[in-house]
Design an enzyme around this catalytic site. Structure first.
Site, mmCIF file in Angstrom:
data_model
loop_
_atom_site.group_PDB
_atom_site.id
_atom_site.type_symbol
_atom_site.label_atom_id
_atom_site.label_comp_id
_atom_site.label_asym_id
_atom_site.label_seq_id
_atom_site.Cartn_x
_atom_site.Cartn_y
_atom_site.Cartn_z
ATOM 1 N N THR A 1 -50.341 1.602 19.705
ATOM 2 C CA THR A 1 -51.220 0.973 20.050
ATOM 3 C C THR A 1 -50.339 0.072 21.312
ATOM 4 O OG1 THR A 1 -51.846 -1.424 19.584
ATOM 5 C CG2 THR A 1 -49.094 -0.757 19.008
ATOM 6 N N GLU A 2 -51.388 0.177 22.088
ATOM 7 C CA GLU A 2 -51.069 -0.259 23.454
ATOM 8 C C GLU A 2 -50.381 -1.490 23.823
ATOM 9 O OE1 GLU A 2 -54.369 -0.263 21.739
ATOM 10 O OE2 GLU A 2 -55.874 -0.610 23.061
ATOM 11 N N ASN A 3 -50.042 -2.301 23.448
ATOM 12 C CA ASN A 3 -49.534 -3.479 23.435
ATOM 13 C C ASN A 3 -47.531 -3.091 23.371
ATOM 14 O OD1 ASN A 3 -50.106 -3.511 20.279
ATOM 15 N ND2 ASN A 3 -49.126 -5.479 20.056
#
Lengths: 236, 217
Positions: free
Chosen positions: B48-50
């Site tokens: 997940t990008e975060n």
């Protein structure tokens, strides 16, 4: 002896002037330095340019700073979400400017500033409207877009553990942009849930080395944006 | 009248095409459902990008940690063996070509592999791009999941996108409620029909030439 500890959030943000560019750590609610943002609302600096992935939620934290009329421009990748009301309203009324930057480009521009690299080429945005007017160049048969570094006067950061030298660790996905912003700002101000003695953080576990941090203030029971919104709170 | 696939069935069909051991990024909506349909004997690791590799399912109330979210700002868990990292590392995984598959929703997808999934270009809307432009450029395979047509019956699979582009020539395969369709150098090519759906129906509802499966007439 170096000691970057600042006694209160009010003192930590006292010198932020009108017109400053301020990076704010956090991705949505996780890692948002709510206490520092509320101190900046109390302090009242205006005409700020704020750099964050989003634009805040509800009417607390970053959204409250915008609602208070202190922000003239946002640089972000995703200015709307289900709980984001203040920015969309201000934007549609023409009260705030927006510089939209893809998330990975935003991260890398901030990292580049901290690393002393004025520009870099990225494949992101090639062939889209966000590449218009930007220098493009081919490397090994593929086209890339030139992007410039993104610096700030101040960074407001939330972390989990800090020592008086400014060495930091974070908690889970609350880390996000914060280590990059610490590097890219002239003055980095950090609120920490735990302030520990020098030497208590294992050097192998330090995520942000203290050289990137200027002020540390302990906020041992930080409020969380999602909880404040669920309780219907607003600031001030 | 067609039956086709529902949202879960589309997600399950996508999961069949993801090889064991893949590093996968799932977009918001139907793509998120893919994680519920991992075929027996395979392991996917979710990014997940975060800043999390090894994302797990949503937490129970007791497990919930306010500092543990996904890119859609929903609370998640971390699997044993997970890793946290900052945003520049996260997008190095994306842009650097280290992720194997990204599954995304879309507004339009074109026969040449162009995708438009971030803006309808309306002037009074607040534009928001997030990480979509980085994902489509960097991840090795881009799978698009979508309803075949809009709520008003307009095709979402088109000759050329009319909405602002997210990326040029990046999509490899499209999964809709009606069919699985490959993007080839010659445009859209049918791979598989959903149950009860005919080739002619898919062809009619596709806004560009649709070629029959390879090897058929």
């Amino acid at each position: 002896m170096i000691n970057k500890v600042c006694p209160t959030v009010a003192q930590a943000v006292a010198d932020i002037p009108d017109g400053a560019t301020v990076m704010v750590g956090g991705f949505g609610a996780s890692g948002s330095p709510i206490e520092l943002l509320h101190a900046l609302i109390d302090q009242g600096a205006k005409n700020l340019t704020v750099i964050n992935n989003n634009t805040g939620n509800g009417e607390v934290g970053l959204a409250a700073l915008i609602a208070n009329g202190q922000v003239s421009k946002m640089i972000c990748s995703f200015p709307r979400s289900s709980q984001s009301r203040v920015f969309p309203k201000f934007y549609k009324e023409g009260k705030i400017a927006l510089d939209l930057v893809p998330q990975g480009t935003l991260a890398e521009r901030i990292r580049a500033a901290g690393a002393g690299m004025p520009a870099f080429y990225t494949p992101t945005t090639v062939g889209t409207v966000l590449a218009e007017g930007k220098e493009q160049r081919e490397f090994e048969g593929r086209t890339y877009v030139l992007e410039r570094w993104l610096k700030a006067d101040y960074a407001l950061i939330k972390c989990e553990t800090a020592d008086p030298l400014g060495n930091l660790t974070y908690n889970k996905t609350a880390r996000n942009f914060s280590p990059l912003m610490c590097m890219a700002a002239t003055t980095t101000i950090v609120q920490t849930r735990r302030l520990v003695e020098r030497g208590e953080i294992n050097p192998e576990h330090v995520v942000t080395p203290g050289i990137f941090v200027d002020r540390v203030v302990e906020v041992s029971e930080p409020v969380h944006e999602d909880i404040l919104i669920a309780e219907g709170r607003r600031y001030p | 009248m067609s039956t086709g696939w529902n949202r879960e069935q589309i997600a399950a069909r996508v999961a069949q095409d993801i090889p064991d051991g893949s590093y996968v990024n799932l977009g918001i909506g139907i793509p998120e459902l893919v994680a519920q349909f991992v075929p027996e004997g395979r392991e996917f690791i979710y990014h997940t990008e975060n800043g999390l590799l090894g994302m797990g399912p949503p937490p129970s109330d007791e497990e919930r940690d306010l500092d543990l979210m996904n890119a859609g700002k929903k609370y998640v868990t971390a699997m044993p063996g997970a890793a946290y990292f900052h945003h520049a590392d996260s997008f190095s995984m994306i842009r650097g070509g280290h992720l194997d598959v990204c599954v995304l929703g879309t507004l339009q997808v074109a026969a040449n592999g162009d995708i438009a999934n971030w803006s309808t270009g309306e002037l009074d809307a607040v534009p928001a791009v997030g990480g979509a432009m980085d994902l489509v450029q960097g991840v090795k395979q881009i799978f698009v999941v979508t309803q075949h047509t809009t709520k008003t019956g307009e095709p979402k699979l088109v000759e050329r996108c009319t909405y602002p582009l997210t990326g040029v020539g990046v999509v490899s395969r499209v999964y809709s409620d009606l069919a699985v369709i490959d993007i080839t150098p010659d445009g859209f090519q049918l791979v598989e029909l959903a149950p009860g759906v005919t080739f002619d129906e898919v062809k009619t509802k596709t806004g560009a030439t649709l070629r029959p499966p390879a090897g058929s007439n």
